[in-house]
Design a protein around this motif. Structure first.
Motif, PDB file in Angstrom:
ATOM      1  N   CYS A 190       0.821  -1.208   0.000  1.00 24.87           N
ATOM      2  CA  CYS A 190       0.000   0.000   0.000  1.00 24.87           C
ATOM      3  C   CYS A 190       0.857   1.260   0.000  1.00 24.87           C
ATOM      4  O   CYS A 190       1.993   1.259   0.499  1.00 24.87           O
ATOM      5  N   GLN A 191       0.305   2.329  -0.548  1.00 24.40           N
ATOM      6  CA  GLN A 191       0.913   3.642  -0.392  1.00 24.40           C
ATOM      7  C   GLN A 191       0.322   4.258   0.877  1.00 24.40           C
ATOM      8  O   GLN A 191      -0.883   4.455   0.972  1.00 24.40           O
ATOM      9  N   ARG A 192       1.190   4.529   1.834  1.00 27.49           N
ATOM     10  CA  ARG A 192       0.726   4.912   3.183  1.00 27.49           C
ATOM     11  C   ARG A 192       0.725   6.422   3.362  1.00 27.49           C
ATOM     12  O   ARG A 192       1.676   7.108   2.990  1.00 27.49           O
ATOM     13  N   PHE A 193      -0.343   6.933   3.960  1.00 23.94           N
ATOM     14  CA  PHE A 193      -0.448   8.341   4.335  1.00 23.94           C
ATOM     15  C   PHE A 193      -0.779   8.427   5.826  1.00 23.94           C
ATOM     16  O   PHE A 193      -1.788   7.866   6.258  1.00 23.94           O
ATOM     17  N   ASP A 194       0.074   9.101   6.581  1.00 25.63           N
ATOM     18  CA  ASP A 194      -0.172   9.297   8.009  1.00 25.63           C
ATOM     19  C   ASP A 194      -0.808  10.666   8.208  1.00 25.63           C
ATOM     20  O   ASP A 194      -0.147  11.697   8.057  1.00 25.63           O
ATOM     21  N   LEU A 195      -2.087  10.677   8.530  1.00 26.55           N
ATOM     22  CA  LEU A 195      -2.795  11.930   8.767  1.00 26.55           C
ATOM     23  C   LEU A 195      -2.443  12.436  10.154  1.00 26.55           C
ATOM     24  O   LEU A 195      -2.556  11.704  11.152  1.00 26.55           O
ATOM     25  N   LYS A 196      -2.020  13.680  10.230  1.00 22.52           N
ATOM     26  CA  LYS A 196      -1.544  14.250  11.482  1.00 22.52           C
ATOM     27  C   LYS A 196      -2.701  14.735  12.354  1.00 22.52           C
ATOM     28  O   LYS A 196      -3.792  15.003  11.868  1.00 22.52           O
ATOM     29  N   ARG A 197      -2.420  14.821  13.649  1.00 17.11           N
ATOM     30  CA  ARG A 197      -3.344  15.527  14.521  1.00 17.11           C
ATOM     31  C   ARG A 197      -3.449  16.970  14.045  1.00 17.11           C
ATOM     32  O   ARG A 197      -2.451  17.585  13.673  1.00 17.11           O
ATOM     33  N   ILE A 198      -4.642  17.517  14.083  1.00 20.61           N
ATOM     34  CA  ILE A 198      -4.861  18.877  13.587  1.00 20.61           C
ATOM     35  C   ILE A 198      -4.472  19.863  14.679  1.00 20.61           C
ATOM     36  O   ILE A 198      -4.959  19.751  15.812  1.00 20.61           O
ATOM     37  N   PRO A 199      -3.588  20.821  14.387  1.00 19.08           N
ATOM     38  CA  PRO A 199      -3.174  21.787  15.418  1.00 19.08           C
ATOM     39  C   PRO A 199      -4.361  22.553  15.988  1.00 19.08           C
ATOM     40  O   PRO A 199      -5.362  22.803  15.299  1.00 19.08           O
ATOM     41  N   ALA A 200      -4.237  22.929  17.258  1.00 17.38           N
ATOM     42  CA  ALA A 200      -5.338  23.594  17.960  1.00 17.38           C
ATOM     43  C   ALA A 200      -5.713  24.910  17.294  1.00 17.38           C
ATOM     44  O   ALA A 200      -6.894  25.279  17.260  1.00 17.38           O
ATOM     45  N   ASP A 201      -4.722  25.654  16.763  1.00 16.66           N
ATOM     46  CA  ASP A 201      -5.060  26.944  16.154  1.00 16.66           C
ATOM     47  C   ASP A 201      -5.878  26.759  14.880  1.00 16.66           C
ATOM     48  O   ASP A 201      -6.820  27.528  14.618  1.00 16.66           O
ATOM     49  N   LEU A 202      -5.558  25.711  14.091  1.00 14.06           N
ATOM     50  CA  LEU A 202      -6.358  25.437  12.893  1.00 14.06           C
ATOM     51  C   LEU A 202      -7.766  24.985  13.264  1.00 14.06           C
ATOM     52  O   LEU A 202      -8.740  25.358  12.600  1.00 14.06           O
ATOM     53  N   LEU A 203      -7.881  24.179  14.303  1.00  8.16           N
ATOM     54  CA  LEU A 203      -9.205  23.747  14.755  1.00  8.16           C
ATOM     55  C   LEU A 203     -10.041  24.937  15.221  1.00  8.16           C
ATOM     56  O   LEU A 203     -11.227  25.043  14.892  1.00  8.16           O
ATOM     57  N   ALA A 204      -9.410  25.834  15.996  1.00 10.79           N
ATOM     58  CA  ALA A 204     -10.139  27.005  16.483  1.00 10.79           C
ATOM     59  C   ALA A 204     -10.626  27.863  15.321  1.00 10.79           C
ATOM     60  O   ALA A 204     -11.777  28.359  15.335  1.00 10.79           O
ATOM     61  N   ASP A 205      -9.795  28.054  14.305  1.00 10.05           N
ATOM     62  CA  ASP A 205     -10.218  28.816  13.119  1.00 10.05           C
ATOM     63  C   ASP A 205     -11.371  28.115  12.400  1.00 10.05           C
ATOM     64  O   ASP A 205     -12.315  28.765  11.933  1.00 10.05           O
ATOM     65  N   HIS A 206     -11.278  26.790  12.302  1.00  7.46           N
ATOM     66  CA  HIS A 206     -12.342  26.014  11.656  1.00  7.46           C
ATOM     67  C   HIS A 206     -13.653  26.144  12.430  1.00  7.46           C
ATOM     68  O   HIS A 206     -14.720  26.348  11.826  1.00  7.46           O
ATOM     69  N   PHE A 207     -13.575  26.059  13.748  1.00  7.58           N
ATOM     70  CA  PHE A 207     -14.789  26.187  14.565  1.00  7.58           C
ATOM     71  C   PHE A 207     -15.377  27.590  14.450  1.00  7.58           C
ATOM     72  O   PHE A 207     -16.601  27.763  14.503  1.00  7.58           O
ATOM     73  N   ALA A 208     -14.531  28.590  14.297  1.00  2.70           N
ATOM     74  CA  ALA A 208     -15.020  29.959  14.122  1.00  2.70           C
ATOM     75  C   ALA A 208     -15.835  30.073  12.825  1.00  2.70           C
ATOM     76  O   ALA A 208     -16.880  30.740  12.792  1.00  2.70           O
ATOM     77  N   ARG A 209     -15.368  29.426  11.769  1.00  6.15           N
ATOM     78  CA  ARG A 209     -16.123  29.442  10.516  1.00  6.15           C
ATOM     79  C   ARG A 209     -17.441  28.684  10.654  1.00  6.15           C
ATOM     80  O   ARG A 209     -18.469  29.090  10.094  1.00  6.15           O
ATOM     81  N   VAL A 210     -17.426  27.591  11.424  1.00  2.00           N
ATOM     82  CA  VAL A 210     -18.639  26.799  11.611  1.00  2.00           C
ATOM     83  C   VAL A 210     -19.703  27.597  12.374  1.00  2.00           C
ATOM     84  O   VAL A 210     -20.868  27.643  11.959  1.00  2.00           O
ATOM     85  N   VAL A 211     -19.309  28.229  13.487  1.00  2.44           N
ATOM     86  CA  VAL A 211     -20.308  28.971  14.270  1.00  2.44           C
ATOM     87  C   VAL A 211     -20.835  30.168  13.485  1.00  2.44           C
ATOM     88  O   VAL A 211     -22.010  30.554  13.623  1.00  2.44           O
ATOM     89  N   LYS A 212     -19.985  30.750  12.638  1.00  2.08           N
ATOM     90  CA  LYS A 212     -20.463  31.848  11.795  1.00  2.08           C
ATOM     91  C   LYS A 212     -21.506  31.348  10.808  1.00  2.08           C
ATOM     92  O   LYS A 212     -22.543  31.992  10.593  1.00  2.08           O
ATOM     93  N   ALA A 213     -21.237  30.179  10.213  1.00  2.04           N
ATOM     94  CA  ALA A 213     -22.197  29.598   9.277  1.00  2.04           C
ATOM     95  C   ALA A 213     -23.496  29.194   9.983  1.00  2.04           C
ATOM     96  O   ALA A 213     -24.575  29.251   9.387  1.00  2.04           O
TER      97      ALA A 213
END
Length: 538
Positions: A190-213
């Motif tokens: 298989c061709q392997r891809f290790d998905l990283k833990r998402i940094p807290a600052d990126l998560l916070a920005d993502h949640f900000a977009r979600v609550v705005k929506a």
């Protein structure tokens, strides 16, 4: 008026079922997949160059986007574009029939299987048989197997041959949270891809977009708390955010940090800072009172111990000058910096070990709060014990071991007197048998600013790597106050030795310039001035 019974209002059609945020905001394009830029770039290059592997293995912790990525890859490989003429692309259109069918989970050629409930060889045998037939309507027939590590040994063995030499129209996409349980024979195919833990600052920005929506007001601190609690998982964070929105006031109230902290049972950071300060000061009663206050508010004692461990880690990062992460309040940064200036690395390591042991004990104790109190008292007791390194130095010099392991204990009036100048500082070190440090202060230290208990020294003159740390540690021991010793690229004032040499040179010049000596030197050109008496100092 009818003769029949009055059946009231006819039943109203039910509205659409509520979709939780984790499903509603599932990424539909690679651009919406946060925190996995390296993987997206690799896939994009592979698609552009037509170097597509026949099997992909996606690994990572829960909620980082493994299954979503597998579906996005399926869309990318089968997209035909709005005009029906497109080919594989890293930016699937999302409007063609294959894209919409895959997004809705109804595409006949994209088969998803949960290995947790289909673990046997018979399930794999069905896949092997079906893979021989061409795709019905798609470019590729794609098998997505989630939690693939749960397949049985026989199932893995049965899959090996097909996985190594699959038909050209078949792609396998595996997802797992426990890649160590996947046989090496499968990994190598298989061709392997290790998905990283998402940094807290990126998560916070993502949640900000979600609550705005969603049209919901939310404090930045609240979103930062949720991001840290998610521990790198977008799904976990969105689930917590869903709960926080429901927890907020029904009348349009905002999601605030205090409510999130209460909902998650987190310790108040300000209260933890006060508790940590009491521990460093060796104040048992205030420390236990602060702990009991958190316990009465419903905070788990293990959570308090965990937050204290995070504080020690934050102080260590501050001492190293490392980035302490996003979402940290200004007052917390300031407190960590102050503690970092007064705590040595040995003291921090000792604190970490004591609190880590306490956390382990509290986590499995029958009496958690009582165990937490005893653990904190053990930390406080350590404040009266000598640091091993300092103890060794004192034994070597014959001094009485009195150095505390932790700083910031209450200073006595005698300890509160701080040396008023760098010269007095050197004398203080000399009197305390810190001869090496005293010599360094006299011979090499160029002060940029001296405002006890703070000293800024010039880095223009090279100093031993541990000089600032050792100086701060020993001054804390001698004076009972936490010292902050830092460096600055400015030239600073001359060293004490240089100042003394300058005074001596000035005195010599004054003697040579006196009329009597000048006449004598003129009369005896080969004469030398060997010594003189300074009448002012005499």
């Amino acid at each position: 008026m009818s003769d029949g019974f009055d059946l009231g209002e006819p039943p109203q059609p039910k509205g659409a079922a509520y979709r939780v945020l984790a499903r509603k905001y599932r990424p539909q394009t690679f651009s919406e997949l946060i925190g996995q830029d390296a993987m997206v770039q690799t896939l994009g290059n592979a698609i552009k160059r037509d170097r597509l592997a026949h099997a992909f293995l996606l690994t990572g912790v829960r909620g980082v986007g493994k299954t979503s990525t597998a579906r996005l890859i399926a869309k990318a490989l089968n997209c035909i574009g709005p005009d029906g003429q497109g080919g594989p692309t890293i930016d699937p259109c999302g409007v063609c029939e294959p894209c919409r069918a895959i997004a809705e989970g109804r595409h006949i050629d994209v088969i998803e299987m949960d290995a947790a409930s289909h673990t046997g060889i018979d399930d794999i045998r069905e896949i092997i048989e079906a893979s021989r037939y061409a795709a019905v309507s798609a470019r590729y027939k794609i098998y997505i197997i989630d939690e693939v590590h749960m397949l049985s040994k026989a199932a893995f063995n049965g899959l090996l041959k097909t996985l190594e030499e699959p038909p050209g129209h078949v792609k396998f996409l595996f997802a797992t949270t426990e890649v160590n349980k996947v046989p090496v024979t499968v990994l190598s195919r298989c061709q392997r891809f290790d998905l990283k833990r998402i940094p807290a600052d990126l998560l916070a920005d993502h949640f900000a977009r979600v609550v705005k929506a969603e049209g919901v007001e939310a404090e930045g601190d609240a979103l930062a708390l949720i991001a840290r609690a998610a521990e790198g998982s977008a799904r976990d964070g969105l689930s917590i955010l869903d709960q926080a929105i429901a927890h907020a006031d029904i009348e349009g109230g905002a999601v605030n940090a205090a409510a999130v902290r209460d909902m998650l049972g987190l310790s108040d950071r300000g209260a933890i800072r006060a508790l940590f300060a009491a521990l460093l000061a060796g104040e048992a009663a205030p420390a236990l009172a602060a702990l009991r206050q958190q316990y009465d508010l419903g905070v788990d004692p293990a959570a308090v111990m965990k937050t204290l461990l995070e504080t020690v880690h934050g102080v260590t990062l501050a001492k190293l000058g490392a980035d302490m992460g996003a979402g940290q309040a200004a007052e917390e940064r300031e407190a960590l910096a102050d503690w970092a200036a007064g705590l040595s690395f040995p003291a921090l390591h000792r604190l970490w070990q004591l609190l880590l042991k306490g956390h382990e004990e509290v986590s499995r104790a029958a009496l958690p709060i009582e165990t937490a109190e005893m653990a904190l008292l053990r930390v406080i007791h350590a404040a009266s014990l000598p640091d091993p390194g300092e103890l060794a130095r004192q034994i070597a010099t014959g001094a009485t071991p009195t150095a505390p392991a932790l700083p910031d204990r209450a200073a006595t009036p005698a300890e509160s007197a701080l040396p008023s100048s760098v010269a007095a500082l050197a004398d203080l070190l000399e009197g305390a048998s810190r001869h090496v440090l005293a010599a360094g202060v006299r011979n090499r230290l160029r002060p940029v600013r001296y405002d006890p208990p703070e000293l800024v020294m010039s880095s223009a003159v090279p100093m031993p790597a541990d000089f600032a740390r050792d100086l701060a540690t020993d001054l804390r021991t001698i004076t009972g106050r936490a010292w902050k010793v830092t460096s600055d690229p400015a030239q600073g004032e001359p060293t004490l030795v240089e100042q003394a040499a300058a005074v001596k040179d000035a005195e010599r010049a004054a003697v040579l310039a006196s009329p009597i000596v000048a006449a004598a030197m003129d009369h005896f050109p080969d004469a030398e001035l060997i010594g003189w008496t300074n009448s002012k100092r005499a």
